[in-house]
Write an enzyme that holds these catalytic residues in place. Structure first.
Site, PDB file in Angstrom:
ATOM      1  N   ASP A   1      96.856 -17.327  69.805  1.00 36.51           N
ATOM      2  CA  ASP A   1      95.940 -16.197  69.953  1.00 36.51           C
ATOM      3  C   ASP A   1      94.938 -16.383  71.096  1.00 36.51           C
ATOM      4  OD1 ASP A   1      97.052 -14.594  67.980  1.00 36.51           O
ATOM      5  OD2 ASP A   1      95.967 -15.625  66.396  1.00 36.51           O
TER       6      ASP A   1
ATOM      7  N   GLY B   1      95.604 -18.840  73.920  1.00 39.70           N
ATOM      8  CA  GLY B   1      96.349 -19.058  75.156  1.00 39.70           C
ATOM      9  C   GLY B   1      97.245 -17.901  75.561  1.00 39.70           C
TER      10      GLY B   1
ATOM     11  N   GLY C   1      88.440 -13.504  74.086  1.00 38.99           N
ATOM     12  CA  GLY C   1      87.502 -12.616  74.782  1.00 38.99           C
ATOM     13  C   GLY C   1      88.082 -11.225  74.971  1.00 38.99           C
TER      14      GLY C   1
ATOM     15  N   ASN D   1      97.152  -7.414  63.924  1.00 36.87           N
ATOM     16  CA  ASN D   1      96.912  -7.191  62.501  1.00 36.87           C
ATOM     17  C   ASN D   1      95.791  -8.047  61.926  1.00 36.87           C
ATOM     18  OD1 ASN D   1      98.989  -9.204  63.151  1.00 36.87           O
ATOM     19  ND2 ASN D   1      98.944  -9.642  60.964  1.00 36.87           N
ATOM     20  N   TYR D   2      95.419  -9.112  62.639  1.00 39.42           N
ATOM     21  CA  TYR D   2      94.445 -10.064  62.092  1.00 39.42           C
ATOM     22  C   TYR D   2      93.072  -9.918  62.716  1.00 39.42           C
ATOM     23  CZ  TYR D   2      96.091 -13.476  58.695  1.00 39.42           C
ATOM     24  OH  TYR D   2      96.452 -14.106  57.539  1.00 39.42           O
TER      25      TYR D   2
ATOM     26  N   HIS E   1      97.002 -21.150  60.403  1.00 40.00           N
ATOM     27  CA  HIS E   1      96.133 -20.834  61.544  1.00 40.00           C
ATOM     28  C   HIS E   1      95.466 -22.147  61.962  1.00 40.00           C
ATOM     29  CE1 HIS E   1      96.038 -16.449  60.313  1.00 40.00           C
ATOM     30  NE2 HIS E   1      96.272 -17.009  59.147  1.00 40.00           N
TER      31      HIS E   1
ATOM     32  N   ASP F   1      81.382 -39.799  79.094  1.00 40.61           N
ATOM     33  CA  ASP F   1      81.201 -38.400  78.720  1.00 40.61           C
ATOM     34  C   ASP F   1      82.444 -37.947  77.944  1.00 40.61           C
ATOM     35  OD1 ASP F   1      80.502 -35.805  78.500  1.00 40.61           O
ATOM     36  OD2 ASP F   1      80.275 -35.430  80.653  1.00 40.61           O
TER      37      ASP F   1
HETATM   38 CU    CU Z   1      96.776 -15.960  57.518  1.00 42.32          CU
END
Ligand code: CU
Length: 645
Positions: free
Chosen positions: A312, A314, A319, A394-395, A448, A596
């Site tokens: 979702d 890449g 944004g 849908n999500y 997810h 770092d």
């Molecule tokens: Cu789900």
């Protein structure tokens, strides 16, 4: 500064105030204009992304001090005619392209324009109309298609090299009906997105797809469910003196916290330069916090679902998918909103009004004690919440970063929206890869995985990550009852050691420590990543899905900071074969000691679908915490004022 007609793209009205501020609408237009002028990026091209090239850490102070003026953009675009993709670096101050790199074999992210154009093309296509008519669906205005990306390993040989997508087909029962309630199972158009042409329609109607649509209860609008809304009394959040934070351009200050709000097409909200004011001094906690990838493999190998592996971030971009927030619905109380500016595939800016919500919340009880002599002492918590909402087809993903008075940072994600379902024929049992949620309708299991990129700088950039574990040495001379619990802190010195897994049996967590700075107790200062919402991939290592997202093979990865290492599954997961991000970078096994460091924390939702998640899914909530551990060496919440009963 080099002369330029519009040096910082101020044609949109307001120029950037800080070197980390996102590109303005004017700067986006300027970027596209330079590429058209200098590189022949024409109408047959698309822009996959245009964003600020964030200044590297080591030049940021000079830019902030105004000793240096430099504003750069980075854009990815491709020529639809030959599929060749390019990455351009541009100097906006110089109004010129400074780097132009061909990306052989790479397929940039999908764009919102392609999604819409593909839907229009398919719904106007006679072959799809025929396939639907065979199922008794004739009103194309109620049909929705939804294009998904492929993984390279699953692309049929004859389509190799194409910018290919595959689509679901859905239909609504009525104009306002749930678009995802009725899956037209066994029907999948395969499309060439560059030619925007239908390649073929996979149609298994005569083999194993159902001929008829079951009678499902798929509606959610009050007028369509027929359910009278339950009664709830009004609840108001009132701050008569206004909220307790200040927002100066994009600099947010609240209580002792200070941070800067960024945004880009891919990560959505980015938190920069997060610090805590302590005894008059601003102490750095994090240089940059964001979500760098989200991988959603559906765990159902049947023909309707075997290709369903969404990246979702890449493939699509949080944004680009950010939606506007509404007062009283999405956020309650004294709200301040920030707009965001993204762009379409032609390089035209698009503003998302009310993209980021900033508000202060009551956080329940912060601390409490009841004493016989002194009586009860209760302090209520306040927290500052910065949030944004994303709709990926849908999500919905709702992201909340919360800052607390005791130095805690909580990152919470809520998943909601509508689950993917499909149908199975009469007389056939439900496939075992999902849960029955309605008549002959099941929702496939899926996961997810979210990768949070946590560039912590605890009291400065040079930090070391320690795995911290609870151990029970067992009975011994000094512990005859076998009661002792001890802590083992193991420094992670190399990237190989930095690949860490959640370990329930040892209550493993990770401390980000600055060994160069001591607190007043004489111990090094640190912040602890408290793992939660973590789960194992449960995905075979040989699976093409796993090979594209090897990042999910560990709960935590640690790398030394590099400006160009941003995407844990590679720059372009669309049509990818292998994960060219974290596994490739960490193969060099660089040192991560006293340097770092960047932490990549993998968490999310192992979604075993429920009947109660249908037809809309009440939020599933996961979170993780960053907690000070010796950062203060005293309780920063002691001075929170008593509340009045
Ligand atoms: Cu789900």
């Amino acid at each position: 500064m080099t002369s330029s007609p519009d040096p910082v793209g101020t044609s949109a009205g307001v120029g950037p105030a800080h070197p980390l501020d996102p590109l303005t609408a004017g700067e986006i237009r300027q970027t596209a204009a330079i590429l058209r002028r200098e590189r022949g990026v024409g109408p047959g091209w698309r822009f996959a992304s245009i964003e600020l090239r964030e200044p590297d850490k080591n030049v940021l102070p000079a830019l902030e001090a105004g000793e240096l003026t430099r504003r750069e953009a980075v854009a990815v675009c491709w020529d639809r005619a030959d599929g060749r993709a390019y990455r351009a670096v541009l100097s906006l101050t110089g109004d010129a392209v400074t780097a132009w790199q061909h990306l052989p074999g790479q397929h940039p992210n999908l764009t919102v324009d392609e999604w819409h154009e593909c839907d229009e093309m398919l719904r106007a296509h006679p072959a799809l109309a025929d396939a639907l008519a065979r199922r008794g669906i004739t009103d194309l205005s109620l049909v929705l298609t939804d294009v998904w990306a492929y993984g390279a390993a699953l692309v049929p040989e004859r389509y190799r090299g194409l910018r290919i997508g595959w689509s679901d087909v859905w239909y609504r029962e009525s104009e306002q009906g749930n678009p995802y309630a009725h899956h037209v199972s066994g029907l999948h158009p395969v499309v060439d997105l560059n030619r925007m042409a239908l390649l073929e329609i996979e149609d298994s109607l005569d083999d194993d797809a159902p001929h008829d649509q079951p009678d499902v209860r798929g509606e959610y609008l009050p007028g369509l469910t027929g359910l009278p809304p339950r009664e709830v009394k009004p609840l108001q959040v009132v701050q008569p003196d206004g909220p307790g934070f200040t927002l100066d351009s994009r600099l947010l200050c609240w209580q002792d916290w200070q941070l800067r709000l960024g945004f880009n097409h891919r990560e959505g909200l980015v938190l920069h330069q997060v610090g805590f004011r302590d005894a008059g001094r601003l102490r750095p906690v994090a240089h940059r916090l964001s979500f760098a990838e989200m991988f959603v493999p559906y765990r159902d190998p049947t023909p309707d679902h075997y290709r369903r592996t969404a990246f979702d971030i890449g493939e699509w971009g949080l944004g680009f998918m950010t939606t506007s927030l509404e007062l009283g619905c999405d956020c309650l109380g004294e709200i301040t909103y920030l707009d965001a500016v993204v762009h379409d595939s032609h390089g035209e800016p698009r503003t998302i009004p009310h993209a980021i919500c900033i508000h202060e919340e009551d956080g329940g009880v912060l601390w409490k004690h009841v004493d016989d002599a002194a009586g009860p002492e209760v302090r209520r918590a306040r927290r500052l919440v910065v949030s944004f909402h994303v709709t990926v087809a849908n999500y919905e993903y709702l992201v909340y970063w919360r800052f607390y008075q005791d130095g805690n940072i909580e990152c919470e994600v809520r998943a909601t929206g509508i689950m993917v379902t499909s149908l199975f024929p009469n007389g056939r049992g439900r496939p075992r890869y999902g849960t029955l949620v309605d008549e002959r309708t099941y929702a496939p299991f899926h996961q997810h995985f979210i990768v949070a990129r946590l560039d912590l700088d605890v009291d400065g950039p040079d930090n070391t990550v320690y795995a911290t574990e609870s151990l029970t040495p067992g009975p011994g001379e000094d512990d005859p009852y076998g009661l002792g619990l001890v802590l083992r802190d193991t420094p992670l010195r190399t990237e190989a050691e930095g690949k860490q897994d959640y370990d329930w049996s040892a209550q493993r967590g990770w401390k980000v420590v600055n060994d160069n700075v001591r607190n007043e107790l004489g111990t090094p200062v640190g912040y602890k990543l408290v793992p939660s919402g973590a789960f194992p991939p449960l995905l075979h290592r040989s699976s093409p899905a796993f090979r594209r997202a090897e990042v999910i093979g560990h709960t935590l990865w640690v790398t030394p900071y590099r400006q160009d290492e941003r995407w844990p599954c590679g720059d372009f997961p669309n049509l990818s074969e292998r994960d060219t991000g974290l596994p490739a970078w960490t193969a060099r096994n660089r040192s991560i000691e006293n340097t770092d460091v960047v932490l990549w924390y993998v968490f999310g939702i192992h979604h075993i679908t429920r009947p109660e998640d249908w037809p809309v899914m009440p939020v599933d909530i996961v979170s993780f915490w960053l907690k000070p551990f010796g950062f203060f060496a005293r309780n920063p919440a002691l001075d929170v004022p008593p509340s009045h009963g």
